[in-house]
Design an enzyme around this catalytic site. Structure first.
Site, short mmCIF file in Angstrom:
data_model
loop_
_atom_site.label_atom_id
_atom_site.label_comp_id
_atom_site.label_asym_id
_atom_site.label_seq_id
_atom_site.Cartn_x
_atom_site.Cartn_y
_atom_site.Cartn_z
N CYS A 223 0.88 -1.18 0.00
CA CYS A 223 0.00 0.00 0.00
C CYS A 223 0.91 1.23 0.00
O CYS A 223 0.90 2.05 0.91
CB CYS A 223 -0.94 0.01 1.20
SG CYS A 223 -2.04 -1.41 1.21
N ALA B 177 1.65 3.76 -2.44
CA ALA B 177 1.50 5.04 -3.15
C ALA B 177 0.90 6.12 -2.25
O ALA B 177 0.05 5.80 -1.42
CB ALA B 177 0.61 4.83 -4.38
N GLY C 53 4.09 7.13 -2.02
CA GLY C 53 5.49 6.76 -1.90
C GLY C 53 6.32 7.47 -0.85
O GLY C 53 7.55 7.40 -0.89
N ASP D 63 0.92 -1.38 -4.88
CA ASP D 63 -0.32 -0.63 -4.61
C ASP D 63 -1.37 -1.05 -5.62
O ASP D 63 -1.06 -1.36 -6.77
CB ASP D 63 -0.07 0.89 -4.69
CG ASP D 63 -1.14 1.68 -3.95
OD1 ASP D 63 -0.88 2.12 -2.80
OD2 ASP D 63 -2.25 1.83 -4.50
N ASP E 170 1.14 -0.18 5.13
CA ASP E 170 0.47 1.09 5.48
C ASP E 170 -0.97 0.94 4.99
O ASP E 170 -1.34 1.42 3.92
CB ASP E 170 1.19 2.23 4.75
CG ASP E 170 0.71 3.61 5.19
OD1 ASP E 170 -0.09 3.69 6.14
OD2 ASP E 170 1.14 4.59 4.57
N CYS F 158 -3.09 5.76 9.44
CA CYS F 158 -3.19 7.16 9.88
C CYS F 158 -4.58 7.38 10.47
O CYS F 158 -5.28 8.30 10.07
CB CYS F 158 -2.88 8.13 8.75
SG CYS F 158 -3.92 7.92 7.30
C1 LIG Z 1 -2.51 5.21 3.36
S1 LIG Z 1 -2.35 5.10 1.66
C2 LIG Z 1 -0.64 4.76 1.48
C3 LIG Z 1 0.31 5.91 1.69
C4 LIG Z 1 1.74 5.55 1.37
N1 LIG Z 1 2.20 4.38 2.09
C5 LIG Z 1 2.73 6.67 1.61
O1 LIG Z 1 3.42 6.67 2.63
O2 LIG Z 1 2.82 7.56 0.77
C6 LIG Z 1 -3.07 3.53 1.36
C7 LIG Z 1 -2.85 2.94 -0.02
O3 LIG Z 1 -3.39 1.62 -0.02
C8 LIG Z 1 -3.74 1.29 -1.36
N2 LIG Z 1 -4.59 0.08 -1.27
C9 LIG Z 1 -5.83 -0.01 -0.76
N3 LIG Z 1 -6.29 -1.28 -0.82
C10 LIG Z 1 -5.29 -2.02 -1.37
C11 LIG Z 1 -5.16 -3.40 -1.72
N4 LIG Z 1 -6.13 -4.28 -1.50
N5 LIG Z 1 -4.00 -3.81 -2.29
C12 LIG Z 1 -3.00 -2.92 -2.54
N6 LIG Z 1 -3.08 -1.60 -2.24
C13 LIG Z 1 -4.21 -1.16 -1.67
C14 LIG Z 1 -4.40 2.56 -1.84
O4 LIG Z 1 -4.40 2.63 -3.24
C15 LIG Z 1 -3.54 3.65 -1.17
O5 LIG Z 1 -2.57 4.13 -2.07
#
Ligand SMILES: C[S@@+](CC[C@H](N)C(=O)[O-])C[C@H]1O[C@@H](n2cnc3c(N)ncnc32)[C@H](O)[C@@H]1O
Length: 439
Positions: free
Chosen positions: A251, A253, A255, A272, A314, A367
């Site tokens: 998860c 993006a 980044g 992601d 995350d 978060c």
């Molecule tokens: C909290 S954000 C991540 C922020 C990132 N880690 C950063 O520090 O910039 C959560 C991410 O989880 C991704 N996401 C949600 N469900 C997911 C899944 N089943 N598999 C992979 N990614 C997922 C979303 O697209 C989103 O980008």
């Protein structure tokens, strides 16, 4: 009727407020200049800034504004009155919390009510109520319990149960102000703090007082830093020295944490589900000069080729820890969202945990301020999975942020936690993180 200057901005502000609080639409999406609200996109630059300020005040002060309205009205405004309530909220936000002359706020509100078919019968009420507020401002806004009023009941109750009422009030108070701009620098935080007229906080974080245009700041083009709240920089730090390790950032993006791991010398695989967000991640890594592997996949389908040395998950969450930045979150999320997200988090954590090699570390973070997405999630995981143990975060590990470590050894930051020193333009996002080890 000729439109008065500033009318379009007020009308669009009321529209956007309605879309957030009644239709539960995310404000960022509405304000997006490529795909957001068409009226907003068509406004001149200065009016867009005014709309942002009005909607921001309406959301941050929503409980106070509702109480002011309550004191002004003998009885509730009937439903089906179109935009009356939103028009009044927009006007009150300007009169009490923004530097707009009362006369302008009142007359634009009356004009707005006049052109809305269902609000029109109430234009006299709008006029009378707002004029009275102008005359009796001090008496009517006296003794408002801002800390309690501005947080929806269910969230305030959650936070009181988790952290006690005094802390719940401090969290709510922190949400009244927009967050400062935090950067994570590749190196030399003191030097960058001086160059950008900021403050070097814990570790690689430099805090700037003004939310300047990020792309115009020194160091942006050359990729010397990226935008990341102090609290958001802490989970990746829990993995310690990662140089040379194969790490999955799950998860990932856009980044922020991928960049931290790459900067520390790890070989990162960033996964992601969102191709669009992953594109932004790749653009960010290019600007920063980092090379990482990216995979667009749902973690529920993805299978890594070999175990990783460490994992950072995350997980998607309610984001109630980011209300300082996104005041709409308090109104677009509902209790059932937390339940649904907690189920997804449990599923993802259970699945990815087996991708770390025995002896390797797994950091889980969100978060969110809700224990269901943090402490309770990890405790339940550990109960179900005796092959993992908690590696408590230890005092002294986080450069002066010991007040964000819980008795059990979880990381738990709150918006009312100051930076490491008093006077560091207060606060950070609410984050939870736990460090686990596969036995
Ligand atoms: C909290 S954000 C991540 C922020 C990132 N880690 C950063 O520090 O910039 C959560 C991410 O989880 C991704 N996401 C949600 N469900 C997911 C899944 N089943 N598999 C992979 N990614 C997922 C979303 O697209 C989103 O980008």
């Amino acid at each position: 009727m000729m439109e008065k200057p500033g009318f379009a901005a007020r009308k669009i502000a009321a529209d956007l407020l309605g879309n957030v609080v009644h239709k539960h639409r995310a404000l960022d999406a509405e304000l997006d200049l490529a795909s957001g609200h068409s009226g907003f996109r068509a406004l001149p630059h200065q009016d867009r800034a005014l709309v942002r300020a009005i909607v921001g005040a309406c959301l941050r002060r929503r409980g106070e504004i509702a109480e002011i309205l309550n004191r002004l009205l003998d009885r509730d405004i009937p439903e089906k009155t179109g935009r009356v309530q939103d028009i009044l909220h927009v006007a009150i936000a300007q009169m009490i919390y923004l530097d707009v002359p009362d006369r302008a706020a009142v007359s634009l509100a009356v004009d707005h009510a006049s052109i809305d078919r269902r609000a029109k019968p109430y234009k006299g009420l709008v006029n009378g109520v707002l004029r009275r507020l102008g005359r009796e401002k001090d008496a009517i806004t006296n003794d408002l319990d801002a800390d309690r009023l501005n947080t929806p009941n269910w969230l305030f109750e959650n936070w009181t149960a988790a952290y006690g009422e005094e802390t719940a009030r401090r969290i709510s108070a922190a949400h009244r102000n927009a967050a400062p701009l935090d950067l994570t620098v590749k190196q030399d935080p003191d030097g960058w703090a001086e160059r950008l007229d900021g403050l070097a906080l814990s570790g690689p974080t430099v805090r700037l007082r003004d939310r300047a245009t990020v792309t115009a700041l020194e160091g942006y083009e050359e990729g010397a830093w990226w935008v990341q709240d102090l609290a958001a920089s802490l989970p990746a730090r829990l993995l310690g020295d990662v140089a040379g390790l194969r790490i999955a950032d799950l998860c990932a993006a856009p980044g922020g944490k991928t960049a931290q791991l790459a900067n520390a010398g790890a070989h990162v695989t960033a996964v992601d589900i969102s191709a669009g967000r992953l594109k932004r991640l790749r653009e960010n890594m290019t600007r920063l000069g980092f090379s990482v592997e990216t995979v667009a996949a749902d973690l529920r389908d993805y299978e890594p080729e070999a175990p990783f040395d460490a994992i950072l998950l995350d997980a998607p969450c309610s984001a109630t820890g980011t209300i300082r930045r996104h005041p709409d979150v308090a109104y677009i999320k509902r209790p059932r969202d937390i339940e649904k997200l907690a189920e997804i988090q449990a599923e993802l954590l259970g699945r990815v945990a087996n991708w770390v090699r025995p002896g390797g570390q797994l950091v889980y973070c969100t978060c969110s301020l809700e224990p269901a997405e943090g402490e309770e999630q990890v405790s339940a995981f550990l109960n179900r999975n005796p092959g993992f143990e908690l590696q408590p975060v230890l005092p002294g590990e986080l450069n002066g942020l010991d007040n964000s470590i819980t008795e059990q050894g979880f990381l738990r930051t709150l918006p009312c936690h100051a930076g490491p020193d008093e006077g560091t333009w207060e606060g950070m996002d609410g984050f939870f993180a736990a460090r686990l080890r596969r036995l």
